[in-house]
Design a protein around this motif. Structure first.
Motif, PDB file in Angstrom:
ATOM      1  N   LEU A  60      75.137  61.085  57.430  1.00  0.00           N
ATOM      2  CA  LEU A  60      74.317  60.951  58.633  1.00  0.00           C
ATOM      3  C   LEU A  60      75.036  61.527  59.847  1.00  0.00           C
ATOM      4  N   THR A  61      74.360  62.449  60.515  1.00  0.00           N
ATOM      5  CA  THR A  61      74.813  62.995  61.794  1.00  0.00           C
ATOM      6  C   THR A  61      73.638  62.869  62.753  1.00  0.00           C
ATOM      7  N   GLY A  62      73.649  61.782  63.521  1.00  0.00           N
ATOM      8  CA  GLY A  62      72.508  61.513  64.391  1.00  0.00           C
ATOM      9  C   GLY A  62      71.252  61.284  63.581  1.00  0.00           C
ATOM     10  N   GLU A  63      70.198  61.993  63.941  1.00  0.00           N
ATOM     11  CA  GLU A  63      68.924  61.850  63.249  1.00  0.00           C
ATOM     12  C   GLU A  63      68.885  62.651  61.950  1.00  0.00           C
ATOM     13  N   ALA A  64      69.873  63.515  61.746  1.00  0.00           N
ATOM     14  CA  ALA A  64      69.910  64.375  60.557  1.00  0.00           C
ATOM     15  C   ALA A  64      70.564  63.626  59.401  1.00  0.00           C
ATOM     16  N   ILE A  65      69.826  63.458  58.317  1.00  0.00           N
ATOM     17  CA  ILE A  65      70.334  62.752  57.135  1.00  0.00           C
ATOM     18  C   ILE A  65      70.321  63.703  55.950  1.00  0.00           C
ATOM     19  N   ARG A  91      71.384  57.034  69.978  1.00  0.00           N
ATOM     20  CA  ARG A  91      71.167  58.104  69.013  1.00  0.00           C
ATOM     21  C   ARG A  91      72.164  58.051  67.855  1.00  0.00           C
ATOM     22  N   SER A  92      73.073  57.084  67.910  1.00  0.00           N
ATOM     23  CA  SER A  92      74.015  56.905  66.813  1.00  0.00           C
ATOM     24  C   SER A  92      73.350  56.108  65.701  1.00  0.00           C
ATOM     25  N   PRO A  93      73.357  56.578  64.463  1.00  0.00           N
ATOM     26  CA  PRO A  93      72.745  55.826  63.350  1.00  0.00           C
ATOM     27  C   PRO A  93      73.340  54.429  63.196  1.00  0.00           C
ATOM     28  N   ILE A  94      74.610  54.284  63.609  1.00  0.00           N
ATOM     29  CA  ILE A  94      75.269  52.978  63.497  1.00  0.00           C
ATOM     30  C   ILE A  94      74.563  51.963  64.384  1.00  0.00           C
ATOM     31  N   TYR A  95      74.250  52.378  65.607  1.00  0.00           N
ATOM     32  CA  TYR A  95      73.660  51.454  66.579  1.00  0.00           C
ATOM     33  C   TYR A  95      72.140  51.505  66.600  1.00  0.00           C
ATOM     34  N   GLY A  99      90.954  60.437  64.985  1.00  0.00           N
ATOM     35  CA  GLY A  99      90.721  59.437  66.030  1.00  0.00           C
ATOM     36  C   GLY A  99      89.353  59.536  66.664  1.00  0.00           C
ATOM     37  N   MET A 100      88.566  60.545  66.267  1.00  0.00           N
ATOM     38  CA  MET A 100      87.235  60.721  66.845  1.00  0.00           C
ATOM     39  C   MET A 100      86.178  60.890  65.754  1.00  0.00           C
ATOM     40  N   SER A 101      86.242  60.053  64.716  1.00  0.00           N
ATOM     41  CA  SER A 101      85.159  60.081  63.732  1.00  0.00           C
ATOM     42  C   SER A 101      83.877  59.611  64.413  1.00  0.00           C
ATOM     43  N   SER A 102      82.741  60.112  63.942  1.00  0.00           N
ATOM     44  CA  SER A 102      81.489  59.844  64.652  1.00  0.00           C
ATOM     45  C   SER A 102      80.303  60.120  63.743  1.00  0.00           C
ATOM     46  N   SER A 103      79.166  59.520  64.104  1.00  0.00           N
ATOM     47  CA  SER A 103      77.904  59.862  63.439  1.00  0.00           C
ATOM     48  C   SER A 103      76.866  60.274  64.485  1.00  0.00           C
ATOM     49  N   LEU A 104      77.300  60.589  65.679  1.00  0.00           N
ATOM     50  CA  LEU A 104      76.390  61.022  66.744  1.00  0.00           C
ATOM     51  C   LEU A 104      75.793  62.394  66.417  1.00  0.00           C
ATOM     52  N   PRO A 105      74.659  62.746  67.021  1.00  0.00           N
ATOM     53  CA  PRO A 105      74.050  64.058  66.776  1.00  0.00           C
ATOM     54  C   PRO A 105      74.990  65.190  67.189  1.00  0.00           C
ATOM     55  N   ASN A 151      86.758  74.292  75.153  1.00  0.00           N
ATOM     56  CA  ASN A 151      85.997  75.432  74.631  1.00  0.00           C
ATOM     57  C   ASN A 151      85.922  75.397  73.102  1.00  0.00           C
ATOM     58  N   CYS A 152      86.043  74.204  72.545  1.00  0.00           N
ATOM     59  CA  CYS A 152      86.134  74.080  71.088  1.00  0.00           C
ATOM     60  C   CYS A 152      84.841  74.510  70.401  1.00  0.00           C
ATOM     61  N   LYS A 153      84.984  74.992  69.182  1.00  0.00           N
ATOM     62  CA  LYS A 153      83.859  75.355  68.337  1.00  0.00           C
ATOM     63  C   LYS A 153      83.923  74.508  67.070  1.00  0.00           C
ATOM     64  N   ILE A 154      82.817  73.825  66.779  1.00  0.00           N
ATOM     65  CA  ILE A 154      82.773  72.948  65.610  1.00  0.00           C
ATOM     66  C   ILE A 154      82.502  73.763  64.344  1.00  0.00           C
ATOM     67  N   VAL A 155      83.397  73.641  63.374  1.00  0.00           N
ATOM     68  CA  VAL A 155      83.186  74.260  62.066  1.00  0.00           C
ATOM     69  C   VAL A 155      82.361  73.326  61.184  1.00  0.00           C
ATOM     70  N   LYS A 156      82.750  72.044  61.169  1.00  0.00           N
ATOM     71  CA  LYS A 156      82.034  71.029  60.391  1.00  0.00           C
ATOM     72  C   LYS A 156      81.824  69.816  61.279  1.00  0.00           C
ATOM     73  N   CYS A 157      80.592  69.364  61.365  1.00  0.00           N
ATOM     74  CA  CYS A 157      80.281  68.210  62.209  1.00  0.00           C
ATOM     75  C   CYS A 157      80.861  66.927  61.625  1.00  0.00           C
ATOM     76  N   ALA A 158      81.146  65.993  62.520  1.00  0.00           N
ATOM     77  CA  ALA A 158      81.479  64.638  62.087  1.00  0.00           C
ATOM     78  C   ALA A 158      80.243  64.006  61.462  1.00  0.00           C
ATOM     79  N   TYR A 159      80.471  63.081  60.529  1.00  0.00           N
ATOM     80  CA  TYR A 159      79.338  62.395  59.904  1.00  0.00           C
ATOM     81  C   TYR A 159      79.782  61.044  59.376  1.00  0.00           C
ATOM     82  N   ALA A 160      78.806  60.150  59.203  1.00  0.00           N
ATOM     83  CA  ALA A 160      79.031  58.902  58.482  1.00  0.00           C
ATOM     84  C   ALA A 160      78.485  59.088  57.079  1.00  0.00           C
ATOM     85  N   ILE A 161      79.078  58.382  56.119  1.00  0.00           N
ATOM     86  CA  ILE A 161      78.586  58.464  54.750  1.00  0.00           C
ATOM     87  C   ILE A 161      78.426  57.064  54.176  1.00  0.00           C
TER      88      ILE A 161
END
Length: 643
Positions: free
Chosen positions: A177-182, A275-279, A325-331, A347-357
């Motif tokens: 889960l990454t936000g609304e995307a499952i 927007r966090s699936p956790i909350y 230290g910044m795991s997340s399930s936010l969109p 100026n970071c570029k995300i290669v792989k999004c954080a997600y909850a499983i």
């Protein structure tokens, strides 16, 4: 369709850290073993933080190595940076931690599995457990209802086996889960195992949902490291494995980096928390208390102005950096805004999004202390399926379950490690006796006898057990006995060797900023002074031998902490007395009068094997234990009278 049946000794379901250790243990003990994996290219994969060890986890790796396991040897070959943690504190909490080259670690473990006799790797989804009803009355009295006979894979082929070990990790009916995307997938986009859960439930195994998560991976070229604090490895490097030559791990190391979140980061999280699936209530599973997401940190610790963020390399083959230290399930849009408030990540570029499983795992109260399922003879389990978290916890359980499955097949005595003998004993006991309403994580505070259970003496504590089960060679065992002999004789020599309060000695004391001697003292007593150690008293000790570094370390710790160690050994004696008071496997707790209802229910659920174990079950108080002991004593007296 033709029915195809393969006959083997052991089937291992899953090739993560638990499965690898279980498979190697069984194969090395001469059993024909097949390890099933959803992807042979991801054996011993690290979908979360690519490191091995850390506080208390380093103890587990050393214990795995002492018993004959593989994790320590592999990380010694595949580390990018090595550091001994907590060195400002006492030796009980020193823990080695290595940042791993995750692909090299996986490749090295696969090479070891492929080269192992009696072991076959099979890429296939195990879809069904096979079993038969128990006919043996003695086994029925022990609570067994069924006996495992093998597994069936998705293609329909049956593997008849004498034991099965479930090491399914986070793959059972998993979803990310990454936000609304499952996404209905395993970790890192890998294929999930969707069929086995139904078969487990049909077999009478109770399952629940747990959750864990991981941070984003960044393109290292988009990070400004000048705004971060560089973190270096140790020099010299201390190897994890007792069998690794220290000279082989002295190599250039890769830096990690430290930065921090700030109020801007926290504001973005607070403004998007819905927007966090956790909350938002989308996530069903319970997450780990001691490895919280950044959302949890911000919500639960509102007074904290900042949180540490470690930026760590994933490997030499890639620019990807792990944002520890910044795991997340936010969109993803919130993640990008959040990460870009952190110094160095603007100026970071995300290669792989954080997600909850989320994934299926075992409900508590269903395991014997051997990690065999109570209802199904020959079915063992290990790792995150048992409700734990972490690679090291998984590997330790895998080795333990693998050894005990082999011992059952070979008709030998089970391996037993209690809480006074190892962190593995603490881990297994906690999984067997506690509710664990969230993923279990090993910590030094969980070990009552941690001064005895140091990572530096894991070989002295457990290598003999590895030798007894057959995973440690005679040569290594003889070396252990020699090491113990050297330690004991040197400690005795230092206690007996006296130095006088003469002028030259007083000059030595003054040179080392130590209080002058008033009378003759032993070299051991000098080592107990904070300004001295084994090495810096060498000039007043002409009779010393040239001892190995690990022997000198044990000599110094033994002398410095002798009083504390003796006190803990006395506590262990009391602990052992309770562990020796066995509870009959077929006891009916309804017959124990004066036992409180809650205690009766908890004892019935967990079915402890001894009084010590019973005393550690939540909801069972000291008065209940007294009632139980009196009841067991009355049974013994009755049996004696009948005889």
């Amino acid at each position: 369709m033709l029915e195809v049946r393969e006959k083997i000794d052991v089937a291992i379901v899953g090739a993560g850290h638990a499965g690898c250790e279980a498979a190697l243990a069984c194969a090395r003990l001469g059993l024909e073993t097949v390890i099933f994996t959803m992807s042979a290219d991801n054996i011993a994969f690290m979908p979360c933080n690519p490191h091995i060890g850390g506080s208390s986890k380093g103890h587990l790796v050393r214990e795995i190595d002492a018993l004959g396991g593989e994790m320590g040897k592999v990380i010694d070959k595949a580390f990018l940076q090595s550091k001994m943690l907590n060195t400002s504190k006492g030796p009980a909490v020193h823990s080695l931690r290595c940042q791993a080259d995750k692909m090299e670690y996986s490749k090295e473990m696969r090479r070891i599995l492929e080269a192992q006799d009696h072991l076959t790797i099979k890429q296939a989804e195990v879809s069904e457990l096979l079993y038969e009803d128990i006919a043996d009355e003695s086994l029925k009295h022990q609570g067994y209802e069924r006996r495992i006979t093998g597994v069936k894979i998705f293609s329909g082929i049956i593997y008849e086996a004498k034991a099965v070990i479930l090491c399914t990790g986070t793959y059972l009916k998993s979803r990310c889960l990454t936000g609304e995307a499952i996404t209905y997938s395993g970790p890192n986009g890998l294929q999930p195992s969707n069929l086995l859960s139904a078969s487990l439930i049909t077999a009478g195994i109770e399952l629940r949902r747990f959750k864990t998560g991981t941070p984003a991976r960044m393109d290292g070229n988009s990070i400004d490291y000048s705004k971060m604090e560089e973190q270096f490895g140790d020099d010299p490097v201390i190897p994890f494995s007792f069998d690794t030559d220290p000279a082989d791990v002295q190599k250039p190391q890769v830096s990690c980096w430290l930065t921090y979140t700030n109020e801007k980061t926290h504001d973005i999280i607070r403004n998007n928390i819905d927007r966090s699936p956790i909350y938002a209530g989308v996530i069903e599973g319970v997450g780990p208390r001691y490895c919280p997401s950044i959302e949890d940190k911000v919500v639960k610790f509102p007074d904290h102005e900042r949180h540490q963020v470690f930026v760590e390399p994933e490997g030499t083959y890639t620019n990807e950096m792990y944002i520890d230290g910044m795991s997340s399930s936010l969109p993803e849009d919130v993640q990008l805004a959040m990460y870009r408030t952190v110094p160095g990540l603007e100026n970071c570029k995300i290669v792989k999004c954080a997600y909850a499983i989320e994934y299926d795992c075992l409900c508590p109260g269903q395991l014997h202390p051997t990690l065999e399922l109570k209802k199904i003879r020959g079915l063992f389990s290990a790792g995150q399926f048992n409700g734990s978290s972490g690679y090291e916890e998984a590997a330790a359980q895998g080795l333990y379950a693998g050894i005990n499955a082999a011992m059952e097949i070979l008709g030998k005595e089970f391996l037993s490690i209690d809480r006074s003998e190892g962190y593995i004993g603490v881990l297994v006991d906690d999984l067997v006796t506690k509710e664990n309403l969230e993923p279990y994580r090993m910590m030094t505070s969980r070990a009552e006898y941690r001064l005895l259970l140091r990572q530096d003496n894991a070989d002295l504590r457990l290598r003999s057990k590895g030798y007894e089960v057959g995973l440690i060679s005679q040569e290594k065992y003889d070396a252990l006995l020699k090491k113990q002999e050297l330690i004991n004789s040197e400690v005795e020599r230092l206690k007996k060797t006296k130095v006088g309060a003469n002028a030259s000695m007083q000059s030595f004391m003054e040179k080392n900023n130590s209080t002058p001697l008033k009378t003759a003292t032993s070299l051991a007593e000098l080592i107990c002074r904070p300004e001295f150690n084994y090495d810096n008293i060498s000039e007043i000790d002409p009779d010393r031998q040239d001892l190995p570094a690990d022997v000198k370390e044990q000599v110094e710790i033994t002398i410095r902490y002798e009083g504390y160690i003796s006190r803990q050994l006395r506590q262990v004696e009391q602990f052992k007395k309770l562990e020796k008071k066995l509870i009959p496997a077929d006891i009916d707790y309804n017959d124990v009068s004066s036992l409180r209802l809650e205690a009766r229910q908890k004892l019935e659920k967990f079915r402890p094997t001894n009084i010590g174990q019973a005393s550690r079950i939540g909801g069972v108080n000291p008065a209940d234990i007294t009632v139980l002991v009196i009841y067991l004593d009355s049974i013994k007296r009755g049996q004696a009278n009948e005889e």
